[in-house]
Design an enzyme around this catalytic site. Structure first.
Site, PDB file in Angstrom:
ATOM      1  N   ASP A 186      54.223  35.226  23.369  1.00  0.00           N
ATOM      2  CA  ASP A 186      54.129  33.937  22.692  1.00  0.00           C
ATOM      3  C   ASP A 186      52.978  33.138  23.292  1.00  0.00           C
ATOM      4  O   ASP A 186      52.840  33.056  24.528  1.00  0.00           O
ATOM      5  CB  ASP A 186      55.450  33.172  22.847  1.00  0.00           C
ATOM      6  CG  ASP A 186      55.519  31.957  21.945  1.00  0.00           C
ATOM      7  OD1 ASP A 186      55.971  32.104  20.795  1.00  0.00           O
ATOM      8  OD2 ASP A 186      55.124  30.859  22.390  1.00  0.00           O
ATOM      9  N   ASN A 194      47.419  23.301  17.472  1.00  0.00           N
ATOM     10  CA  ASN A 194      47.371  22.951  16.042  1.00  0.00           C
ATOM     11  C   ASN A 194      47.298  21.436  15.843  1.00  0.00           C
ATOM     12  O   ASN A 194      46.532  20.942  15.008  1.00  0.00           O
ATOM     13  CB  ASN A 194      48.599  23.509  15.323  1.00  0.00           C
ATOM     14  CG  ASN A 194      48.425  24.955  14.892  1.00  0.00           C
ATOM     15  OD1 ASN A 194      47.312  25.419  14.683  1.00  0.00           O
ATOM     16  ND2 ASN A 194      49.523  25.681  14.764  1.00  0.00           N
ATOM     17  N   HIS A 199      44.886  23.237  12.088  1.00  0.00           N
ATOM     18  CA  HIS A 199      45.389  24.589  11.833  1.00  0.00           C
ATOM     19  C   HIS A 199      44.264  25.618  11.691  1.00  0.00           C
ATOM     20  O   HIS A 199      44.488  26.808  11.966  1.00  0.00           O
ATOM     21  CB  HIS A 199      46.270  24.600  10.573  1.00  0.00           C
ATOM     22  CG  HIS A 199      47.598  23.929  10.794  1.00  0.00           C
ATOM     23  ND1 HIS A 199      48.680  24.568  11.354  1.00  0.00           N
ATOM     24  CD2 HIS A 199      48.004  22.658  10.535  1.00  0.00           C
ATOM     25  CE1 HIS A 199      49.704  23.737  11.432  1.00  0.00           C
ATOM     26  NE2 HIS A 199      49.328  22.564  10.937  1.00  0.00           N
ATOM     27  N   ASP A 203      44.303  29.060  13.634  1.00  0.00           N
ATOM     28  CA  ASP A 203      44.133  30.381  13.001  1.00  0.00           C
ATOM     29  C   ASP A 203      43.069  31.200  13.724  1.00  0.00           C
ATOM     30  O   ASP A 203      43.209  32.419  13.885  1.00  0.00           O
ATOM     31  CB  ASP A 203      43.749  30.211  11.533  1.00  0.00           C
ATOM     32  CG  ASP A 203      44.913  29.725  10.674  1.00  0.00           C
ATOM     33  OD1 ASP A 203      46.061  29.745  11.169  1.00  0.00           O
ATOM     34  OD2 ASP A 203      44.667  29.335   9.518  1.00  0.00           O
ATOM     35  N   GLU A 229      53.306  32.092  16.177  1.00  0.00           N
ATOM     36  CA  GLU A 229      52.431  32.405  17.307  1.00  0.00           C
ATOM     37  C   GLU A 229      53.054  33.467  18.188  1.00  0.00           C
ATOM     38  O   GLU A 229      52.686  33.620  19.353  1.00  0.00           O
ATOM     39  CB  GLU A 229      52.131  31.143  18.134  1.00  0.00           C
ATOM     40  CG  GLU A 229      53.306  30.589  18.888  1.00  0.00           C
ATOM     41  CD  GLU A 229      54.169  29.621  18.080  1.00  0.00           C
ATOM     42  OE1 GLU A 229      54.890  28.850  18.719  1.00  0.00           O
ATOM     43  OE2 GLU A 229      54.113  29.633  16.843  1.00  0.00           O
TER      44      GLU A 229
END
Length: 311
Positions: A186, A194, A199, A203, A229
């Site tokens: 994670d 974010n 975002h 990404d 994630e």
């Protein structure tokens, strides 16, 4: 209203020849010696041969030799097991053209019986467009299959695909008594990334993270995106001790990487990892839950670390 007998007034041979000559399908007529006795304009246009080029030539002029090395004869395409269509027995093969290129064609063959001789006829249809459409269809189907098992952003296996691989891994461990390890990874503080940078930047981090995973792992290992994630990793034929070395090296690779964001701005990202041995008596979802427990413990202990289950 057509009076009876009108058709009989038309000379049948001229009538038939006119129809054949104007046919959009290529037509060739052969004698029992497999010599070409007639070819229509459609065949000449398709093959590139003129009427004079073809007349009297062997049927094998139009088709490559068989795998056995024998020349093609029209009898080759007749079989007692085949069911004839209205227009004869159906085959797909390659037509050899005068420019020495091959064209895929669909061919129907049948016999012509008259009072004084037996002839063979073949009707050929160009199927290049059909083949092209079939190929496009297959490409589309394969693409849809890949999308069903692939994460669109990272191009890694998605959760569904990863779960299938994990199930197969459990079966292999049970059948062959080989050790394997499941890890769950994670990205630390990903929500903050974010919220702070947007975002789009998040990404970019996910895609770059995926590249790091692929570069650090073996070809036989499986890495997949199983959550926003969160990533899953299967290390087949690996002991818990061996997995510790691999996963810690993976964690360090992420921690040492400078994630380019924009201009001269770089972002440091860390990774928390939980892992456990794949037990043959446990279900895949149970093994995944144990790896998750180890992951949460790694986060509770300060993140940017690996943790094995049992914790």
């Amino acid at each position: 209203m057509v009076k009876s007998g009108v058709m009989s007034e038309i000379r049948s041979d001229q009538f038939a020849k006119e129809i054949v000559s104007r046919s959009l399908d290529a037509i060739v007529v052969l004698d029992v010696e497999n010599r070409i006795r007639f070819s229509n304009a459609a065949l000449q246009e398709l093959s590139g041969y003129s009427e004079d080029d073809l007349y009297g030539k062997s049927f094998s002029t139009l088709f490559p030799d068989l795998e056995s090395g024998e020349q093609v004869s029209i009898e080759t395409f007749f079989s007692k097991e085949d069911k004839p269509y209205v227009a004869g027995f159906l085959r797909e093969l390659e037509l050899v053209t005068k420019p020495k290129g091959n064209i895929p064609v669909e061919m129907r063959t049948f016999e012509i019986h008259s009072e004084d001789q037996k002839l063979y006829a073949a009707i050929l249809r160009d199927i290049r467009e059909r083949r092209r459409l079939e190929e496009q269809k297959n490409i589309l189907i394969n693409s849809l299959k890949r999308l069903a098992y692939m994460d669109e952003l990272t191009l890694l296996p998605n959760r569904r695909s990863f779960s299938d691989t994990l199930q197969k891994t459990v079966a292999t461990v049970k059948r062959r008594n080989r050790e394997s390890v499941l890890a769950v990874m994670d990205i630390d503080h990903f929500k903050a990334i974010n919220d702070t940078y947007g975002h789009d930047i998040g990404d970019l981090v996910l895609k770059k993270m995926s590249n790091i995973f692929v570069d650090c792992l073996r070809e036989e290992d499986t890495i997949g995106r199983i959550g926003g994630e969160e990533f899953g990793c299967i290390l087949p034929d690996t002991t818990v001790e061996g997995a510790c070395v691999v996963l810690d090296r993976l964690r360090e690779s992420v921690a040492n990487h400078r994630f380019f964001i924009f201009d001269n701005f770089y972002l440091n990202v860390t990774l928390s990892i939980g892992y456990t041995k794949v037990h043959p008596i446990q279900k895949p979802e149970e093994i995944l839950k144990l790896a998750d427990i180890a992951l949460y413990q790694a986060k509770n202990n300060g993140r940017n670390r690996i943790q094995v289950y049992p914790v």
